[in-house]
Design an enzyme around this catalytic site. Structure first.
Site, PDB file in Angstrom:
ATOM      1  N   LYS A  83       0.849  -1.198   0.000  1.00  0.00           N
ATOM      2  CA  LYS A  83       0.000   0.000   0.000  1.00  0.00           C
ATOM      3  C   LYS A  83       0.880   1.241   0.000  1.00  0.00           C
ATOM      4  CE  LYS A  83      -1.948   2.677   3.009  1.00  0.00           C
ATOM      5  NZ  LYS A  83      -1.847   3.894   2.179  1.00  0.00           N
ATOM      6  N   GLY A 125       6.811   5.315   8.115  1.00  0.00           N
ATOM      7  CA  GLY A 125       5.861   6.413   8.241  1.00  0.00           C
ATOM      8  C   GLY A 125       6.019   7.079   9.588  1.00  0.00           C
ATOM      9  N   SER A 126       4.961   7.717  10.030  1.00  0.00           N
ATOM     10  CA  SER A 126       5.044   8.487  11.279  1.00  0.00           C
ATOM     11  C   SER A 126       5.026   7.556  12.496  1.00  0.00           C
ATOM     12  CB  SER A 126       3.871   9.455  11.354  1.00  0.00           C
ATOM     13  OG  SER A 126       2.662   8.720  11.336  1.00  0.00           O
ATOM     14  N   THR A 179       3.238   8.061  15.011  1.00  0.00           N
ATOM     15  CA  THR A 179       1.831   7.929  15.415  1.00  0.00           C
ATOM     16  C   THR A 179       1.179   6.739  14.701  1.00  0.00           C
ATOM     17  OG1 THR A 179       1.767  10.316  15.614  1.00  0.00           O
ATOM     18  CG2 THR A 179      -0.357   9.210  15.556  1.00  0.00           C
ATOM     19  N   GLY A 188       2.666   4.281  13.153  1.00  0.00           N
ATOM     20  CA  GLY A 188       3.388   3.054  13.517  1.00  0.00           C
ATOM     21  C   GLY A 188       2.901   2.512  14.855  1.00  0.00           C
ATOM     22  N   GLU A 227      10.035   1.871  10.448  1.00  0.00           N
ATOM     23  CA  GLU A 227      10.955   3.009  10.389  1.00  0.00           C
ATOM     24  C   GLU A 227      10.099   4.255  10.523  1.00  0.00           C
ATOM     25  OE1 GLU A 227      13.867   2.287  10.756  1.00  0.00           O
ATOM     26  OE2 GLU A 227      13.833   0.206  10.139  1.00  0.00           O
ATOM     27  N   CYS A 285      13.021  11.891   6.929  1.00  0.00           N
ATOM     28  CA  CYS A 285      12.983  11.432   8.324  1.00  0.00           C
ATOM     29  C   CYS A 285      14.343  11.633   8.991  1.00  0.00           C
ATOM     30  CB  CYS A 285      12.590   9.973   8.381  1.00  0.00           C
ATOM     31  SG  CYS A 285      13.702   8.938   7.444  1.00  0.00           S
ATOM     32  N   GLU A 310       8.519  16.263  15.932  1.00  0.00           N
ATOM     33  CA  GLU A 310       8.906  16.207  14.514  1.00  0.00           C
ATOM     34  C   GLU A 310       8.032  17.181  13.715  1.00  0.00           C
ATOM     35  OE1 GLU A 310       7.870  12.859  11.956  1.00  0.00           O
ATOM     36  OE2 GLU A 310       9.988  12.696  11.411  1.00  0.00           O
TER      37      GLU A 310
HETATM   38  N1  LIG Z   1      12.467   6.274   9.536  1.00  0.00           N
HETATM   39  C1  LIG Z   1      12.334   6.282   8.213  1.00  0.00           C
HETATM   40  O1  LIG Z   1      13.013   5.568   7.474  1.00  0.00           O
HETATM   41  C2  LIG Z   1      11.335   7.195   7.571  1.00  0.00           C
HETATM   42  C3  LIG Z   1      11.477   7.483   6.215  1.00  0.00           C
HETATM   43  C4  LIG Z   1      10.555   8.337   5.624  1.00  0.00           C
HETATM   44  C5  LIG Z   1       9.518   8.885   6.359  1.00  0.00           C
HETATM   45  N2  LIG Z   1       9.420   8.590   7.689  1.00  0.00           N
HETATM   46  C6  LIG Z   1       8.376   9.202   8.492  1.00  0.00           C
HETATM   47  O2  LIG Z   1       7.142   9.226   7.770  1.00  0.00           O
HETATM   48  C7  LIG Z   1       6.383  10.362   8.150  1.00  0.00           C
HETATM   49  C8  LIG Z   1       5.910  11.088   6.918  1.00  0.00           C
HETATM   50  O3  LIG Z   1       5.254  10.222   6.060  1.00  0.00           O
HETATM   51  P1  LIG Z   1       3.658  10.064   6.044  1.00  0.00           P
HETATM   52  O4  LIG Z   1       3.007  11.367   6.362  1.00  0.00           O
HETATM   53  O5  LIG Z   1       3.318   9.379   4.776  1.00  0.00           O
HETATM   54  O6  LIG Z   1       3.432   9.075   7.256  1.00  0.00           O
HETATM   55  P2  LIG Z   1       2.080   8.364   7.730  1.00  0.00           P
HETATM   56  O7  LIG Z   1       2.413   7.614   8.972  1.00  0.00           O
HETATM   57  O8  LIG Z   1       0.948   9.295   7.772  1.00  0.00           O
HETATM   58  O9  LIG Z   1       1.748   7.340   6.552  1.00  0.00           O
HETATM   59  C9  LIG Z   1       2.686   6.377   6.121  1.00  0.00           C
HETATM   60  C10 LIG Z   1       1.938   5.265   5.412  1.00  0.00           C
HETATM   61  O10 LIG Z   1       1.199   4.536   6.383  1.00  0.00           O
HETATM   62  C11 LIG Z   1      -0.158   4.452   5.998  1.00  0.00           C
HETATM   63  N3  LIG Z   1      -0.921   4.360   7.239  1.00  0.00           N
HETATM   64  C12 LIG Z   1      -1.145   5.336   8.145  1.00  0.00           C
HETATM   65  N4  LIG Z   1      -1.851   4.840   9.180  1.00  0.00           N
HETATM   66  C13 LIG Z   1      -2.045   3.531   8.929  1.00  0.00           C
HETATM   67  C14 LIG Z   1      -2.712   2.474   9.628  1.00  0.00           C
HETATM   68  N5  LIG Z   1      -3.302   2.673  10.799  1.00  0.00           N
HETATM   69  N6  LIG Z   1      -2.714   1.246   9.065  1.00  0.00           N
HETATM   70  C15 LIG Z   1      -2.116   1.027   7.879  1.00  0.00           C
HETATM   71  N7  LIG Z   1      -1.489   1.982   7.175  1.00  0.00           N
HETATM   72  C16 LIG Z   1      -1.453   3.215   7.695  1.00  0.00           C
HETATM   73  C17 LIG Z   1      -0.371   5.693   5.159  1.00  0.00           C
HETATM   74  O11 LIG Z   1      -1.505   5.586   4.339  1.00  0.00           O
HETATM   75  C18 LIG Z   1       0.921   5.736   4.387  1.00  0.00           C
HETATM   76  O12 LIG Z   1       0.897   4.825   3.313  1.00  0.00           O
HETATM   77  C19 LIG Z   1       7.310  11.196   9.021  1.00  0.00           C
HETATM   78  O13 LIG Z   1       6.982  11.000  10.373  1.00  0.00           O
HETATM   79  C20 LIG Z   1       8.684  10.634   8.735  1.00  0.00           C
HETATM   80  O14 LIG Z   1       9.634  10.792   9.751  1.00  0.00           O
HETATM   81  C21 LIG Z   1      10.290   7.758   8.297  1.00  0.00           C
HETATM   82  O1  LIG Z   2      16.091   4.469   0.064  1.00  0.00           O
HETATM   83  S1  LIG Z   2      16.536   5.853   0.240  1.00  0.00           S
HETATM   84  O2  LIG Z   2      16.007   6.731  -0.786  1.00  0.00           O
HETATM   85  O3  LIG Z   2      18.002   5.964   0.241  1.00  0.00           O
HETATM   86  C1  LIG Z   2      16.017   6.402   1.746  1.00  0.00           C
HETATM   87  C2  LIG Z   2      15.807   7.715   1.882  1.00  0.00           C
HETATM   88  C3  LIG Z   2      15.371   8.226   3.094  1.00  0.00           C
HETATM   89  C4  LIG Z   2      15.188   7.384   4.107  1.00  0.00           C
HETATM   90  C5  LIG Z   2      14.733   7.967   5.369  1.00  0.00           C
HETATM   91  O4  LIG Z   2      14.104   9.202   5.148  1.00  0.00           O
HETATM   92  C6  LIG Z   2      15.400   6.053   3.982  1.00  0.00           C
HETATM   93  C7  LIG Z   2      15.821   5.544   2.768  1.00  0.00           C
END
Ligand SMILES: NC(=O)c1ccc[n+]([C@@H]2O[C@H](COP(=O)([O-])OP(=O)(O)OC[C@H]3O[C@@H](n4cnc5c(N)ncnc54)[C@H](O)[C@@H]3O)[C@@H](O)[C@H]2O)c1
Ligand SMILES: O=S(=O)(O)c1ccc(CO)cc1
Length: 485
Positions: free
Chosen positions: A178, A231-232, A234, A236, A252, A286, A386
């Protein structure tokens, strides 16, 4: 006027299909909201269920397929991404807002990831164990888990899912994927690449739609043997609470990444790292730098240089060459960052930026100037929460020990960097900093596909890393065999 918006379908059991309810949603270009990037399936639970069932049905055949054939599919998919990189990069820029050159790099990195796992996956073996019985051979080997779920965010809509799909597939798992509704097209292009490379029906399934509709089926179902989520914190945390006992989790999550600037730092380098870490991708990484911890002796000089560089940054549509920052990726993200700008103004000293840009093309996009705050206390909200936008908080620290203490005073522990030439600082920083990614004289952002990646504390689940060999380990389970004659 004829509707020229292209409609994109789900991919389930080897076919591109509309969702069962026939509903769709439009995704807009954040640089110019008059541009509709595409129309996507607003899938419901039944579509997600169909995807899970297709993946279950396909598992036995896929796990038994020769690994060389699985590897060839990944390599061919990589070639497809490379051949279509110009088109896919333009779409990525239109759906997410990053610069075209970064979008191109991201698709090429995704192809590299497919190739890396096509090779590395073939080296994943078990161990043999010495023991006393001459007529017995004891060894372990690794097997796939079964149906796994991949959930990805909008900020790296190609490379993050690529890092999950490739190790899942090479090890023989089948996938329900997804992508984020805020940037779904790049994920669908990865799936298209796998389809074009001949992946058998049901091995990869992709369902777009709202997390509330699709999420429960693909995370709570007992059929799901693992979830790789980025994702976030929250979201997660929500998923973590509801998954089945036997579902393996790799998450992550968010970050609040510090850059420490010591008295011996090359200040030009420190400013470069702050600009690159804090403002590239418009602060939406992130691992982006958000806290700058600087000692008093260089604070004024560092701040002056930083502000000069910030004033020179070019903001605009990522399709135009030479831009340093693009728009925020969504209206919601713009509003979140604006809220934090107001919070920052109420609790610290505002130095520049954080204004909504208007006039010309800015009127149609989510543009904000890069912001810098100083005299920030690490306990303030702009230093603890964040923001995920172009906002830097400068925090004065007394000395190295104080910098380390304040850097660690965070619920997050994703990435951290120090600018220094002092080997003692480097050594102690490496040992004591609470971060899964530790950088010295390098930006907090960026990580290699062949090295493990993940965070500490609330930035990740603690059990598994992703990327490199760790990615393969996550998607496999160990069997120990006692074979006598
Ligand atoms: N640590 C990492 O590697 C990393 C990398 C990139 C982004 N992020 C984090 O992602 C966030 C930004 O991305 P975002 O706004 O898309 O995050 P988000 O958590 O809102 O959504 C991420 C994904 O999860 C899905 N999702 C959300 N709630 C869900 C649930 N209850 N069940 C199943 N799926 C669900 C969303 O539809 C989306 O596909 C930031 O907090 C950022 O730090 C972390
Ligand atoms: O797969 S990558 O594009 O190198 C990548 C980018 C960002 C992060 C965390 O934001 C993880 C992996």
């Amino acid at each position: 006027m004829a509707d020229t918006v292209q409609t994109f379908l789900n991919y389930i059991d080897g076919a591109w299909v509309p969702c069962l309810l026939g509903s769709t949603f439009d995704n807009l270009n954040p640089a110019d909201t008059r541009d509709v990037v595409g129309r996507f399936q607003a899938s419901g639970p039944a579509d997600a269920e169909a995807a899970v069932q297709a993946a279950q049905k396909a598992f036995d055949g896929w796990r038994k397929l020769a690994i060389g054939k699985r590897a060839k599919i990944l390599n061919d998919a990589a070639s497809y991404l490379e051949q279509n990189v110009e088109q896919f990069a333009q779409e990525l820029t239109r759906e997410e807002g990053k610069q075209l050159s970064q979008a191109r790099d991201e698709f090429l990195r995704s192809a590299q990831t497919f190739r890396f796992y096509a090779t590395e996956g073939q080296t994943l073996g078990g161990e043999t164990y010495p023991q006393d019985d001459a007529n017995m051979h004891v060894f372990s080997h690794r097997e796939p888990l079964g149906v796994v779920t991949v959930i990805s965010p909008w900020n790296f809509p190609a490379s993050i899912p690529a890092r999950k799909l490739a190790p899942a597939l090479i090890t023989g798992n089948t996938v329900v994927f997804k992508p984020s509704s805020d940037a779904p097209l790049s994920g669908l292009r990865l799936v298209e690449a796998l389809e074009q490379a001949g992946v058998p029906p049901g091995v990869v399934n992709c369902v777009t739609g709202r997390a509330g509709e699709v999420g429960p089926v693909i995370t709570n179902s007992q059929a799901i043997r693992a979830i790789s989520f980025t994702g976030s914190t929250t979201a997660g945390t929500q998923i973590h609470r509801t998954v089945h006992l036997s579902t393996r989790l790799q998450m992550e999550l968010g970050g609040k990444n510090p850059l420490i600037v010591m008295e011996d730092a090359d200040l030009n380098l420190a400013v470069d790292l702050a600009i690159k870490g804090g403002f590239s991708l418009t602060g939406q990484a992130c691992t982006g730098t958000s806290r700058i911890l600087v000692v008093p002796s260089v604070k004024a000089a560092f701040t002056d240089k930083l502000l000069t560089r910030v004033s020179q940054l070019k903001i605009g549509n990522g399709m135009a060459p030479g831009m340093d920052l693009g728009p925020l990726a969504t209206e919601k993200q713009l509003q979140t960052v604006q809220r934090y700008i107001d919070i920052g103004k109420s609790e610290a000293r505002w130095l520049c930026g954080g204004e909504r840009l208007t006039g010309g093309e800015f009127d149609h996009g989510y543009y904000l100037s890069p912001a810098v705050f100083t005299d920030v206390k690490n306990s303030m909200r702009i230093a603890q929460e964040e923001i995920f936008g172009p906002v830097l908080a400068i925090i004065e620290v007394a000395d190295f020990d104080d910098a380390l203490r304040q850097a660690n005073d965070s619920q997050y522990g994703l990435s951290a960097s120090i600018v220094t030439m002092n080997p003692r600082y480097m050594h102690v920083f490496t040992n004591e900093i609470q971060a899964g990614t530790v950088k010295i004289n390098r930006t907090t952002t960026g990580n290699l596909v062949n090295a493990p990646f993940g965070g500490l504390k609330n930035s990740s689940t603690s059990t598994f890393r992703e990327s490199g060999r760790a990615g393969l380990e996550f998607f496999t389970q160990i069997k120990t065999v006692y074979r006598g004659i």
